[in-house]
Design a protein around this motif. Structure first.
Motif, PDB file in Angstrom:
ATOM      1  N   UNK A 189       0.886  -1.328  -0.025  1.00  0.00           N
ATOM      2  CA  UNK A 189      -0.039  -0.040  -0.086  1.00  0.00           C
ATOM      3  C   UNK A 189       0.924   1.256   0.226  1.00  0.00           C
ATOM      4  N   UNK A 190       0.214   2.381   0.074  1.00  0.00           N
ATOM      5  CA  UNK A 190       0.881   3.714   0.131  1.00  0.00           C
ATOM      6  C   UNK A 190       0.205   4.640   1.336  1.00  0.00           C
ATOM      7  N   UNK A 191       1.101   5.610   1.577  1.00  0.00           N
ATOM      8  CA  UNK A 191       0.784   6.541   2.484  1.00  0.00           C
ATOM      9  C   UNK A 191       1.485   7.820   2.185  1.00  0.00           C
ATOM     10  N   UNK A 192       0.804   8.961   2.508  1.00  0.00           N
ATOM     11  CA  UNK A 192       1.393  10.359   2.303  1.00  0.00           C
ATOM     12  C   UNK A 192       1.447  10.963   3.541  1.00  0.00           C
ATOM     13  N   UNK A 193       2.760  11.193   4.099  1.00  0.00           N
ATOM     14  CA  UNK A 193       3.139  11.956   5.367  1.00  0.00           C
ATOM     15  C   UNK A 193       3.082  13.412   4.986  1.00  0.00           C
ATOM     16  N   UNK A 194       2.806  14.275   5.727  1.00  0.00           N
ATOM     17  CA  UNK A 194       2.858  15.805   5.595  1.00  0.00           C
ATOM     18  C   UNK A 194       3.350  16.257   6.937  1.00  0.00           C
ATOM     19  N   UNK A 195       4.347  17.305   6.695  1.00  0.00           N
ATOM     20  CA  UNK A 195       4.830  17.962   7.752  1.00  0.00           C
ATOM     21  C   UNK A 195       4.673  19.560   7.655  1.00  0.00           C
ATOM     22  N   UNK A 196       4.082  20.196   8.707  1.00  0.00           N
ATOM     23  CA  UNK A 196       3.613  21.507   8.525  1.00  0.00           C
ATOM     24  C   UNK A 196       4.186  22.259   9.721  1.00  0.00           C
ATOM     25  N   UNK A 197       4.277  23.533   9.514  1.00  0.00           N
ATOM     26  CA  UNK A 197       4.777  24.458  10.573  1.00  0.00           C
ATOM     27  C   UNK A 197       3.990  25.669  10.755  1.00  0.00           C
ATOM     28  N   UNK A 198       3.304  26.289  11.642  1.00  0.00           N
ATOM     29  CA  UNK A 198       2.975  27.463  11.741  1.00  0.00           C
ATOM     30  C   UNK A 198       3.943  28.563  12.102  1.00  0.00           C
ATOM     31  N   UNK A 199       3.867  29.954  11.590  1.00  0.00           N
ATOM     32  CA  UNK A 199       4.577  30.828  11.968  1.00  0.00           C
ATOM     33  C   UNK A 199       6.080  30.772  11.312  1.00  0.00           C
ATOM     34  N   UNK A 200       6.546  30.069  10.734  1.00  0.00           N
ATOM     35  CA  UNK A 200       7.797  29.691   9.890  1.00  0.00           C
ATOM     36  C   UNK A 200       7.677  29.175   8.747  1.00  0.00           C
ATOM     37  N   UNK A 201       8.439  29.649   7.757  1.00  0.00           N
ATOM     38  CA  UNK A 201       8.509  29.407   6.445  1.00  0.00           C
ATOM     39  C   UNK A 201       9.267  28.124   6.216  1.00  0.00           C
ATOM     40  N   UNK A 202       8.946  26.947   5.867  1.00  0.00           N
ATOM     41  CA  UNK A 202       9.623  25.750   5.781  1.00  0.00           C
ATOM     42  C   UNK A 202      10.569  25.711   4.787  1.00  0.00           C
ATOM     43  N   UNK A 203      10.369  26.563   3.610  1.00  0.00           N
ATOM     44  CA  UNK A 203      11.487  26.749   2.520  1.00  0.00           C
ATOM     45  C   UNK A 203      12.610  27.079   3.194  1.00  0.00           C
ATOM     46  N   UNK A 204      12.764  27.864   4.008  1.00  0.00           N
ATOM     47  CA  UNK A 204      13.992  28.336   4.576  1.00  0.00           C
ATOM     48  C   UNK A 204      15.034  27.392   5.477  1.00  0.00           C
ATOM     49  N   UNK A 205      14.418  26.337   5.543  1.00  0.00           N
ATOM     50  CA  UNK A 205      15.032  25.034   6.421  1.00  0.00           C
ATOM     51  C   UNK A 205      15.071  24.026   5.609  1.00  0.00           C
ATOM     52  N   UNK A 206      16.173  23.203   5.922  1.00  0.00           N
ATOM     53  CA  UNK A 206      16.355  21.708   5.458  1.00  0.00           C
ATOM     54  C   UNK A 206      15.375  20.809   6.222  1.00  0.00           C
ATOM     55  N   UNK A 207      14.585  20.132   5.679  1.00  0.00           N
ATOM     56  CA  UNK A 207      13.655  19.131   6.247  1.00  0.00           C
ATOM     57  C   UNK A 207      13.997  17.776   5.964  1.00  0.00           C
ATOM     58  N   UNK A 208      13.945  16.879   7.052  1.00  0.00           N
ATOM     59  CA  UNK A 208      14.132  15.718   7.230  1.00  0.00           C
ATOM     60  C   UNK A 208      13.119  14.707   7.588  1.00  0.00           C
ATOM     61  N   UNK A 209      12.960  13.564   6.899  1.00  0.00           N
ATOM     62  CA  UNK A 209      12.144  12.584   7.406  1.00  0.00           C
ATOM     63  C   UNK A 209      12.726  11.399   8.260  1.00  0.00           C
ATOM     64  N   UNK A 210      12.580  11.205   9.413  1.00  0.00           N
ATOM     65  CA  UNK A 210      13.102  10.036  10.153  1.00  0.00           C
ATOM     66  C   UNK A 210      12.314   8.949  10.406  1.00  0.00           C
ATOM     67  N   UNK A 211      12.614   7.744  10.694  1.00  0.00           N
ATOM     68  CA  UNK A 211      11.952   6.809  11.479  1.00  0.00           C
ATOM     69  C   UNK A 211      12.370   6.233  12.526  1.00  0.00           C
ATOM     70  N   UNK A 212      11.970   5.440  13.458  1.00  0.00           N
ATOM     71  CA  UNK A 212      12.359   4.705  14.418  1.00  0.00           C
ATOM     72  C   UNK A 212      11.430   3.719  14.793  1.00  0.00           C
ATOM     73  N   UNK A 213      11.995   2.587  14.688  1.00  0.00           N
ATOM     74  CA  UNK A 213      11.162   0.994  14.754  1.00  0.00           C
ATOM     75  C   UNK A 213      11.597   0.764  16.061  1.00  0.00           C
TER      76      UNK A 213
END
Length: 123
Positions: free
Chosen positions: A16-40
């Motif tokens: 199957x498939x999923x789509x995660x989304x990461x959002x922020x208020x009051x900050x523009x995410x374009x100015x930041x490097x963004x990473x997705x991490x996972x922990x099993x």
């Protein structure tokens, strides 16, 4: 303080498939490097995909190449992680994180963290 909120977790069958989304208020995410991490359970937190702020270059862990796609939506101020062909070994809590600078897609490089969203891949 930059606060990140993830969404998109859940229970999914293998393949199957999923789509995660990461959002922020009051900050523009374009100015930041963004990473997705996972922990099993019982494992260290690993970087699965990162996107730079400068040129939106991307990184993917070998285990997810061809199945995961990271992207920015500047209009919505979000960064998404599309996950396809899910496998049971993708079961983990997924976190998004932000950094003012970006060199490596490793947890210690990122300062701001969301609380995580759980993904369970099971039939």
């Amino acid at each position: 303080q930059l606060q990140l909120v993830e969404s998109g977790g859940g229970l999914v069958q293998p393949g199957g498939s999923l789509r995660h989304s990461c959002a922020a208020s009051d900050f523009t995410l374009d100015y930041y490097a963004i990473g997705w991490f996972r922990q099993a359970p019982g494992k260290e937190r690993e970087g699965v995909s990162c996107i730079s702020s400068s040129d939106s270059s991307t990184y993917y862990a070998d285990s997810v190449k061809g199945r995961f796609t990271i992207s920015r939506d500047s209009a919505k101020n979000t960064v998404s992680l599309q996950i396809d062909s899910l496998k049971p070994e993708d079961t983990a809590v997924y976190y998004c994180a932000a950094s003012d600078v970006f060199s490596l897609c490793t947890a210690r490089e990122f300062v701001y963290w969301g609380e995580g969203t759980r993904v369970t891949v099971s039939s």
